[in-house]
Design a protein around this motif. Structure first.
Motif, short mmCIF file in Angstrom:
data_model
loop_
_atom_site.label_atom_id
_atom_site.label_comp_id
_atom_site.label_asym_id
_atom_site.label_seq_id
_atom_site.Cartn_x
_atom_site.Cartn_y
_atom_site.Cartn_z
N ALA A 149 0.85 -1.20 0.00
CA ALA A 149 0.00 0.00 0.00
C ALA A 149 0.88 1.25 0.00
CB ALA A 149 -0.89 -0.01 1.23
N PRO A 150 0.41 2.31 -0.65
CA PRO A 150 1.17 3.57 -0.63
C PRO A 150 1.37 4.06 0.81
CG PRO A 150 -0.66 3.67 -2.19
CD PRO A 150 -0.85 2.43 -1.40
N LYS A 151 2.54 4.64 1.08
CA LYS A 151 2.82 5.12 2.44
C LYS A 151 2.00 6.38 2.73
CE LYS A 151 7.39 3.35 3.52
NZ LYS A 151 8.74 3.70 3.99
N ARG A 152 1.48 6.45 3.94
CA ARG A 152 0.76 7.65 4.38
C ARG A 152 0.79 7.69 5.91
NH1 ARG A 152 -5.10 5.56 2.26
NH2 ARG A 152 -3.82 5.22 0.42
N ASP A 153 0.22 8.70 6.48
CA ASP A 153 0.16 8.82 7.94
C ASP A 153 -0.65 7.64 8.49
OD1 ASP A 153 -0.81 9.66 10.63
OD2 ASP A 153 0.31 11.48 10.10
N PRO A 154 -0.15 6.94 9.54
CA PRO A 154 -0.85 5.77 10.08
C PRO A 154 -2.33 6.01 10.36
CG PRO A 154 1.30 5.96 11.09
CD PRO A 154 1.13 7.17 10.23
#
Length: 734
Positions: A401-406
């Motif tokens: 999955a694309p990285k983003r804020d948890p």
């Protein structure tokens, strides 16, 4: 009174040879003088006697006979008596397979001593004569393969018989009326042979041990499949009672001996209908930024003590069996579904491999420890797959999955599940780079109604959620095997059951190479394991978009050896692991329980286990694994035939999935059910089987049927008793 004329009709040399061969084969260990031979064969004229003497001299020259005097012969058995297995076939072409050989030698029925299928026998190999196939004659039955058979009772006025599915007995199994145990005509039953055929009688006499029930009933048919393979279809009461006496309580003293993971996020991910949860994953981020991932496995060996009544039953079964509509567990239900099962919100004992890894899944350190855990959540694969896809994962691409804020991830525990998926994908990528073979198999599944009838057939593909679990299980299994198997130079590794997988069959690999060359593909068949595996993967990748992809994968799979258990490690070709074992499923596999016990024993400073003892157990587990797989396949075949029985006379698009000398196997595109077009129904030409190129070729019109070809078929026959589905070619073009 007229004198009887001597000699009768003249006899040809060929006929005389047949009489001589049959006579000596019938008396393999006895010597006969000319006078005795003439008397037994009723040779009462001088020309017949002289012909017999001349031919016996030729048979001695061909090593069929041995001279024991100037006027006496016996069958030549001195160097041609071997032990092996007898295989009885329903077409009468019985064969003898010598020990440590794949050679199949024809045994005529008259030379079989009425041996049964699978019996160990001693046989004489007869000298091959010109224009004759090699033959053997059974001279002694050393042991019977089995004495229990399953079939349908046929009860008549005075007698009863057992009709078996394979129908390979030379004579029916006769059952005295008093031995029927209440069985009625048409019932499925388990019968024990109480008298084998011999000199006194050719009949096989049996008695009913268990009446399974009326043919056609779903439970009866599934239990029949199990009984046919000698597999248990009910649990011994004494074993269940022993399981009931085991306490599920976990004492503070036991917890104090273990690492405590009850406060760490832990979950199980399994099929939606699973009841035994034997593995769980935990994940937490460490202060240094690395991730701690725990692979937690049910601690079966804590509850099932070696040598106990439960252990003996589990050892005998060796594996759980998964039929279409049920599971036949290795352990009693109280253990596999309750005490040992890692159910949510319950404290459970586990044996765990704890990894510290960075974000690229590089393992910094690990430990193998006994733990106590408490699963926070039970997930089905479908639930985790939805969470992954809702957060940008595209199944099958291998991309996380694309990285983003948890906090921006969608779904319960989404960030932690996505992190597990990300790490798993890194591990998977490294494994394939190292030379693991890439086969994504489809599995045929059925939807079943409340009466056990199949309502839908479909293929189930492994998705990212399945692969997430698979990758961490592979990692734990490999790590445990390396801990024991990989030792410093000069030191001897302690005994451990390994899961081994040999290199592909070189001849089959070469056949595959020649075959794919015709489609413009290349395959490396020589070199290191890794080079061959990477070449196979390149072939799979390059052919993945072509119409021949499934065909090429099928032939490639045939070149692969079967994985098995052994204490003699040779590595695992398919996974590209130098050391590999089974540690992660002790609820359903006995080798995992053995590994748990040995690891505990070694951690306490124990000496190496007895190699011969564990190798014997490994061989048993490998054999039982194959038997269970055959039973599982038979249950699928039965449901397939039952499902298609509702579609007799209907036409479907299909493709050729297999070609043999006796017909064409076709798989229906819509529902993946497989049947056969018998060779007799290909009546437009006489077809020859080209085994090397996987095709049938017509002699006159040269029409060719190849693996993978599209066909339009009609469902002709559905034989539930034999689990056979027959198709014919259809003229329907719609």
């Amino acid at each position: 009174m007229s004198k009887k004329k001597k000699g009768g009709k003249r006899m040809s040399a060929n006929k005389m040879v047949e009489k001589l061969e049959e006579f000596f084969r019938s008396h393999p260990n006895k010597s006969y003088s000319f006078k005795e031979i003439f008397k037994n064969l009723k040779l009462d004229t001088h020309p017949l006697k002289m012909l017999a003497i001349d031919l016996m001299e030729e048979l001695a020259w061909e090593d069929f006979l041995t001279p024991v005097a100037d006027n006496a012969y016996r069958l030549n058995v001195d160097t041609q008596v071997q032990e092996g297995r007898f295989v009885r076939k329903n077409n009468g072409k019985n064969v003898f397979i010598p020990d440590n050989s794949d050679l199949s030698i024809f045994v005529a029925e008259r030379n079989s001593m009425f041996a049964l299928n699978g019996d160990r026998v001693k046989a004489t190999l007869l000298a091959r004569r010109e224009h004759h196939m090699r033959e053997a004659v059974v001279v002694e039955i050393l042991s019977h393969d089995k004495d229990m058979f399953v079939g349908t009772l046929r009860v008549e006025h005075d007698l009863a018989f057992l009709s078996t599915e394979s129908n390979i007995f030379a004579h029916d199994i006769v059952i005295p009326k008093r031995k029927l145990k209440g069985g009625k005509d048409g019932d499925k039953a388990v019968v024990k042979i109480i008298q084998f055929p011999g000199k006194e009688s050719k009949n096989i006499i049996g008695e009913v041990i268990d009446v399974l029930g009326v043919s056609g009933d779903n439970d009866v048919e599934m239990n029949t499949i199990l009984a046919q393979y000698g597999l248990p279809y009910k649990y011994p009461k004494a074993v269940e009672q022993a399981a009931e006496r085991i306490s599920a309580d976990i004492t503070p003293e036991e917890i104090s001996k273990r690492e405590d993971f009850r406060e760490v996020f832990t979950c199980t991910i399994d099929p939606k209908d699973a009841k035994d949860f034997d593995d769980a994953l935990s994940i937490v981020q460490l202060p240094n930024g690395n991730w701690q991932v725990g692979v937690h496995i049910a601690d079966v060996s804590h509850y099932v003590k070696e040598g106990s009544i439960i252990d003996k039953e589990a050892q005998k079964r060796a594996t759980s069996i998964y039929l279409v509509d049920r599971t036949i567990p290795m352990l009693p239900e109280r253990l596999c579904n309750f005490i040992c099962s890692l159910r949510p919100d319950e404290e459970k004992l586990a044996y765990s491999v704890i990894f510290e890894m960075d974000e690229l899944a590089n393992i910094k350190n690990h430990r193998v420890v006994h733990t106590v855990i408490k699963s926070n959540r039970r997930y089905a694969y479908e639930e985790v797959q939805t969470i992954l896809e809702d957060n940008g994962v595209v199944d099958g691409t291998g991309e996380p999955a694309p990285k983003r804020d948890p906090k921006d991830y969608k779904g319960e525990n989404a960030y932690l599940l996505i992190m597990l998926d990300t790490l798993a994908k890194q591990l998977r990528k490294a494994r394939f780079n190292n030379g693991a073979v890439k086969f994504d198999r489809e599995e045929l599944h059925f939807d079943i109604d409340e009466k056990g009838r199949p309502t839908r057939a479909y293929f189930k593909m492994s998705k990212d959620a399945n692969k997430l679990i698979e990758e961490f299980m592979l990692l734990a299994n490999r790590t445990v095997a390396e801990d024991i198997g990989r030792v410093k130079k000069g030191k001897k590794a302690k005994t451990l059951p390994y899961r081994i997988h040999d290199n592909p069959d070189p001849l089959k690999l070469e056949t595959l190479r020649e075959f794919v060359t015709k489609f413009g593909y290349k395959l490396k068949t020589e070199g290191t394991k890794g080079e061959v595996a990477r070449s196979l993967n390149q072939l799979m990748d390059k052919s993945s978009e072509s119409a021949n992809q499934k065909l090429i994968q099928t032939i490639a799979l045939r070149a692969m050896m079967k994985a098995k258990y052994s204490v003699h490690n040779i590595g695992h070709f398919g996974l590209a692991f130098e050391y590999y074992t089974h540690f992660t499923s002790p609820i359903r596999r006995y080798p995992d329980t053995m590994v748990h016990r040995l690891l505990t024993h070694y951690a306490q400073g124990g000496r190496s286990g007895n190699k011969d003892h564990y190798e014997e157990l490994c061989e048993h587990c490998s054999e039982m694994e194959l038997v269970a797989q055959n039973a599982e396949r038979d249950s699928i075949k039965y449901k397939m035939v039952e499902f298609m029985n509702e579609h007799l006379g209907e036409c479907f698009d299909a493709h050729i999935s297999g070609i043999t000398s006796y017909g064409i196997y076709c798989e229906i595109d819509e529902n993946h059910c497989e049947g056969m077009i018998p060779m007799r129904d290909l009546d437009d030409d006489y077809y020859d089987f080209d085994e090397r190129n996987y095709c049938l070729v017509g002699r006159r019109k040269h029409h060719t049927y190849r693996l993978g070809d599209a066909l339009r078929i009609k469902v002709a026959r559905a034989n539930l008793e034999r689990k056979q589905l027959d198709f014919t070619l259809s003229d329907d073009k719609e």
